[in-house]
Design an enzyme around this catalytic site. Sequence first.
Site, PDB file in Angstrom:
ATOM      1  N   ALA A   1       0.842  -1.203   0.000  1.00 19.93           N
ATOM      2  CA  ALA A   1       0.000   0.000   0.000  1.00 19.93           C
ATOM      3  C   ALA A   1       0.869   1.241   0.000  1.00 19.93           C
ATOM      4  O   ALA A   1       2.089   1.159  -0.181  1.00 19.93           O
ATOM      5  CB  ALA A   1      -0.924  -0.030   1.212  1.00 19.93           C
ATOM      6  N   ASN A   2       0.261   2.403   0.171  1.00 19.72           N
ATOM      7  CA  ASN A   2       1.016   3.649   0.272  1.00 19.72           C
ATOM      8  C   ASN A   2       0.297   4.578   1.249  1.00 19.72           C
ATOM      9  O   ASN A   2      -0.766   4.249   1.766  1.00 19.72           O
ATOM     10  CB  ASN A   2       1.195   4.290  -1.115  1.00 19.72           C
ATOM     11  N   ARG A   3       0.880   5.735   1.493  1.00 19.49           N
ATOM     12  CA  ARG A   3       0.408   6.625   2.569  1.00 19.49           C
ATOM     13  C   ARG A   3      -0.734   7.554   2.190  1.00 19.49           C
ATOM     14  O   ARG A   3      -1.099   8.427   2.961  1.00 19.49           O
ATOM     15  CB  ARG A   3       1.570   7.476   3.073  1.00 19.49           C
ATOM     16  N   SER A   4      -1.295   7.409   1.008  1.00 13.44           N
ATOM     17  CA  SER A   4      -2.392   8.308   0.623  1.00 13.44           C
ATOM     18  C   SER A   4      -3.574   8.171   1.584  1.00 13.44           C
ATOM     19  O   SER A   4      -4.023   7.057   1.878  1.00 13.44           O
ATOM     20  CB  SER A   4      -2.848   7.961  -0.798  1.00 13.44           C
TER      21      SER A   4
ATOM     22  N   ALA B   1      -3.716   7.550  -5.519  1.00 12.40           N
ATOM     23  CA  ALA B   1      -2.303   7.150  -5.493  1.00 12.40           C
ATOM     24  C   ALA B   1      -2.276   5.655  -5.810  1.00 12.40           C
ATOM     25  O   ALA B   1      -2.272   4.802  -4.913  1.00 12.40           O
ATOM     26  CB  ALA B   1      -1.704   7.429  -4.129  1.00 12.40           C
TER      27      ALA B   1
END
Length: 225
Positions: A29-32, A95
């Site tokens: 995943a990512n921090r969006s 994102a």
Amino acid sequence: LRDGPLRGRRVIVTSGPTHEPIDPVRYIANRSSGAQGAAIAEALRDLGAEVVFVTGPASAPRPAGVQVIEVETARQMLDAVMAALPADAAVFAAAVADWRVEALSGSKIKKDPGGRPPALALTENPDILRTVSRLEAGRPRLVVGFAAETDDVLANALAKRLRKGCDWIVANDVSPGTGVMGGAENAVTLITAEGAEDWPRASKAEVARRLAARIAERLTQDEAA
Ligand code: C5P
């Protein structure tokens, strides 16, 4: 639906991160947070647009008064966007994970005591913004992408606009010091065919209202032409 300059217009907004599964319990995943995308959906709704909000698993609350489509992966997001067409405009604020695990494991990958950690082979995800920007039939009249960069923000964003084939790029500096990722404010540069405009640092809601107003202006200009 409210009255306003975007009444009768359909706009697709993508938002949030995507989750790319590794096995049944793990994912990339990512921090969006999805905050900027949600604010854009609300601002478009407030101008009277019919908004289709395609979101990954974001922490930000889902906007009210819009059609919410929840997805997990980049491929699901692409399918949802294609199914939501035709639209007058599309704003790609998600994102999207650039890569997914090539061979998804159907069962939880076991730790091998004393053994080597598993190597994950990655493969590229579809580029939703590029795919929609380059549609020969059914392309929205206005396609807006985002460029979250940490270095050479302007140069990268200008190049990105051409590479993706979108009309506008909203470029923002997401370097750790800016507090933009997960924060309440954003400082963006809007890149169009006419050039680059620096917008003052403002709340994500304010950036969203300004962008929605520009979208309304552009879609009504097209109409008059
Ligand atoms: O190439 P990059 O990920 O920096 O491009 C960012 C823009 O492209 C954003 O508008 C994002 O929503 C969109 N994008 C997409 N599908 C991808 C990757 C990015 O729609 N697979």
